[in-house]
Design a protein around this motif. Structure first.
Motif, short mmCIF file in Angstrom:
data_model
loop_
_atom_site.label_atom_id
_atom_site.label_comp_id
_atom_site.label_asym_id
_atom_site.label_seq_id
_atom_site.Cartn_x
_atom_site.Cartn_y
_atom_site.Cartn_z
N ALA A 234 -39.76 -26.81 -23.44
CA ALA A 234 -38.94 -27.99 -23.70
C ALA A 234 -37.67 -27.97 -22.86
O ALA A 234 -37.10 -26.90 -22.57
CB ALA A 234 -38.57 -28.05 -25.19
N ASP A 235 -37.25 -29.14 -22.43
CA ASP A 235 -36.03 -29.28 -21.64
C ASP A 235 -34.84 -28.74 -22.44
O ASP A 235 -34.62 -29.13 -23.58
CB ASP A 235 -35.80 -30.75 -21.31
CG ASP A 235 -34.71 -30.96 -20.29
OD1 ASP A 235 -33.58 -30.47 -20.52
OD2 ASP A 235 -34.96 -31.62 -19.27
N ALA B 212 -30.85 -21.98 -22.08
CA ALA B 212 -30.21 -22.34 -23.35
C ALA B 212 -28.90 -21.58 -23.51
O ALA B 212 -27.89 -22.15 -23.96
CB ALA B 212 -31.16 -22.05 -24.51
N HIS B 213 -28.89 -20.30 -23.16
CA HIS B 213 -27.66 -19.51 -23.24
C HIS B 213 -26.59 -20.05 -22.29
O HIS B 213 -25.41 -20.11 -22.66
CB HIS B 213 -27.95 -18.05 -22.90
CG HIS B 213 -28.71 -17.32 -23.95
ND1 HIS B 213 -29.11 -16.01 -23.83
CD2 HIS B 213 -29.16 -17.72 -25.16
CE1 HIS B 213 -29.77 -15.64 -24.91
NE2 HIS B 213 -29.82 -16.66 -25.72
N ALA B 214 -27.00 -20.45 -21.09
CA ALA B 214 -26.05 -20.96 -20.12
C ALA B 214 -25.38 -22.23 -20.63
O ALA B 214 -24.16 -22.40 -20.53
CB ALA B 214 -26.74 -21.23 -18.79
N LEU B 215 -26.17 -23.14 -21.18
CA LEU B 215 -25.63 -24.39 -21.69
C LEU B 215 -24.66 -24.14 -22.84
O LEU B 215 -23.56 -24.71 -22.89
CB LEU B 215 -26.77 -25.32 -22.13
CG LEU B 215 -26.36 -26.69 -22.66
CD1 LEU B 215 -25.58 -27.47 -21.61
CD2 LEU B 215 -27.60 -27.47 -23.10
N ALA B 216 -25.05 -23.26 -23.76
CA ALA B 216 -24.20 -22.98 -24.91
C ALA B 216 -22.89 -22.30 -24.48
O ALA B 216 -21.80 -22.66 -24.96
CB ALA B 216 -24.95 -22.10 -25.91
N ALA B 217 -22.98 -21.32 -23.59
CA ALA B 217 -21.78 -20.60 -23.15
C ALA B 217 -20.82 -21.53 -22.41
O ALA B 217 -19.60 -21.46 -22.59
CB ALA B 217 -22.17 -19.42 -22.26
N ALA B 218 -21.38 -22.41 -21.58
CA ALA B 218 -20.53 -23.34 -20.84
C ALA B 218 -19.83 -24.31 -21.79
O ALA B 218 -18.63 -24.57 -21.65
CB ALA B 218 -21.38 -24.10 -19.82
N ARG B 219 -20.57 -24.82 -22.75
CA ARG B 219 -19.96 -25.75 -23.70
C ARG B 219 -18.91 -25.06 -24.55
O ARG B 219 -17.82 -25.60 -24.78
CB ARG B 219 -21.05 -26.37 -24.58
CG ARG B 219 -21.88 -27.42 -23.85
CD ARG B 219 -22.98 -27.98 -24.72
NE ARG B 219 -23.64 -29.12 -24.08
CZ ARG B 219 -24.73 -29.72 -24.54
NH1 ARG B 219 -25.31 -29.28 -25.66
NH2 ARG B 219 -25.25 -30.76 -23.88
N ASN B 220 -19.21 -23.85 -25.01
CA ASN B 220 -18.25 -23.12 -25.84
C ASN B 220 -16.98 -22.79 -25.07
O ASN B 220 -15.88 -22.79 -25.63
CB ASN B 220 -18.88 -21.82 -26.36
CG ASN B 220 -20.00 -22.06 -27.34
OD1 ASN B 220 -20.16 -23.16 -27.87
ND2 ASN B 220 -20.80 -21.03 -27.59
N GLY B 221 -17.15 -22.49 -23.78
CA GLY B 221 -16.00 -22.10 -22.97
C GLY B 221 -15.33 -23.23 -22.22
O GLY B 221 -14.36 -23.01 -21.50
N GLY B 222 -15.86 -24.45 -22.35
CA GLY B 222 -15.28 -25.59 -21.65
C GLY B 222 -15.46 -25.53 -20.14
O GLY B 222 -14.62 -26.04 -19.39
N ASP C 18 -26.91 -23.54 -13.30
CA ASP C 18 -28.14 -22.87 -13.74
C ASP C 18 -29.25 -23.23 -12.76
O ASP C 18 -29.79 -24.33 -12.81
CB ASP C 18 -28.48 -23.32 -15.16
CG ASP C 18 -29.80 -22.76 -15.66
OD1 ASP C 18 -30.40 -21.91 -14.96
OD2 ASP C 18 -30.24 -23.17 -16.75
N ALA C 19 -29.56 -22.30 -11.87
CA ALA C 19 -30.65 -22.50 -10.90
C ALA C 19 -31.75 -21.48 -11.16
O ALA C 19 -32.37 -20.97 -10.23
CB ALA C 19 -30.13 -22.40 -9.47
N ALA D 210 -37.43 -20.08 -17.45
CA ALA D 210 -36.42 -19.19 -18.02
C ALA D 210 -35.67 -19.93 -19.12
O ALA D 210 -34.45 -20.13 -19.05
CB ALA D 210 -35.47 -18.70 -16.93
N ALA D 211 -36.41 -20.33 -20.15
CA ALA D 211 -35.86 -21.21 -21.18
C ALA D 211 -34.71 -20.57 -21.95
O ALA D 211 -33.71 -21.23 -22.26
CB ALA D 211 -36.97 -21.63 -22.14
N THR D 212 -34.82 -19.29 -22.27
CA THR D 212 -33.77 -18.63 -23.04
C THR D 212 -32.48 -18.56 -22.24
O THR D 212 -31.40 -18.86 -22.76
CB THR D 212 -34.22 -17.22 -23.44
OG1 THR D 212 -35.39 -17.31 -24.26
CG2 THR D 212 -33.13 -16.50 -24.22
N MET D 213 -32.57 -18.19 -20.97
CA MET D 213 -31.38 -18.10 -20.14
C MET D 213 -30.73 -19.47 -19.98
O MET D 213 -29.50 -19.60 -20.03
CB MET D 213 -31.75 -17.54 -18.77
CG MET D 213 -30.54 -17.27 -17.86
SD MET D 213 -29.48 -15.94 -18.45
CE MET D 213 -27.99 -16.83 -18.89
#
Length: 268
Positions: free
Chosen positions: A243-244, A100-110, A89-90, A95-98
């Motif tokens: 927020a981080d 947050a989505h990136a972190l969630a998608a990565a965690r969900n998908g391993g 994520d660069a 771009a807080a929403t993007m």
């Protein structure tokens, strides 16, 4: 866009080696472009994704996709269908929403995930910063008699400042807008950074700016206006970062490359 397939490898002992990296970089920043160059120089498979807000993005040495993914579910599907092995994520620090989505998608998908982000700016001796929490607070802080205001925010949030129509605004966009800004009194400069302190000093003087409004984006490419404001003794309305979003973060391209070589395979 062609699908890039990464295949597993086997060592001499038959133990599977980590997959050849196939990196998805969520970009739009100078740091994302620098990372794309480093990945291409290494010969790694990578794709750079833009949100699509810039009409003519810089040419890149890796394949580029433009547009959203459709939330967490859509990004997770993209990671799976394109066999992405690493997600970086660069995106812009705001771009807080993007993020947050990136972190969630990565965690969900391993999928191993890392943020490449700029350190926030910090006030120095001579700075006259007033911190505000968000765009709405910045608009409210401009209540009062007419002033000449540099809005160093890009074009997304300009419309909000129509609530303070008494000011004359200086806008600086990467691309010329299809529709004229809604502000009744403004000048528009179309230019692409990085900018120099000397040029921004001339710009602020030429337009007789009284105050600068900007986001705490960090980095060196957009810092020139702050140096110029300090030189002229101008106040700055500094919009603090959201927020981080969490997850591991680094500030340098070489740290990302080290993560790809070592840290990601350790589950960092």
């Amino acid at each position: 866009m062609p699908t890039i397939v990464s295949q597993g490898r086997s060592g001499v002992s038959g133990i599977p080696l980590p997959p050849v990296p196939n990196v998805l970089v969520l970009g739009g920043t100078t740091e994302a472009s620098a990372l794309a160059e480093a990945l291409a120089a290494r010969g790694l498979s990578a794709t750079l994704s833009y949100a699509g807000r810039v009409e003519r993005p810089r040419a890149q040495p890796v394949p580029v996709r433009i547009g959203g993914f459709g939330g967490v579910t859509g990004l997770q599907r993209h990671l799976r269908e394109n066999r992405v092995t690493h997600l970086v994520d660069a995106t812009h620090p705001f771009a807080a929403t993007m993020s947050a989505h990136a972190l969630a998608a990565a965690r969900n998908g391993g999928v191993p995930h890392l943020r490449l982000t700029r350190p926030a700016w910090r006030a120095q001796a001579g700075d006259r910063w007033r911190h505000v929490a968000d765009i709405e607070a910045a608009v409210a802080a401009l209540a009062g008699p007419p002033r000449r205001v540099m809005l160093a925010l890009g074009r997304m949030h300009v419309g909000a400042f129509a609530a303070q129509p008494q000011h004359h605004y200086l806008l600086r966009f990467v691309d010329r807008a299809d529709l004229a800004p809604v502000l009744p009194h403004h000048d528009l400069v179309v230019d692409r950074g990085p900018f120099t302190a000397a040029a921004d000093l001339d710009l602020l003087r030429e337009h007789a700016i009284d105050i600068v409004v900007c986001k705490n984006a960090g980095g060196s490419g957009a810092q020139a206006k702050l140096v110029a404001a300090r030189e002229l003794g101008l106040p700055v309305l500094m919009i603090d970062r959201p927020a981080d979003p969490g997850g591991k973060a680094v500030h340098r391209v070489d740290e990302v490359m080290d993560w790809l070589d070592h840290g990601a395979h350790r589950g960092v």
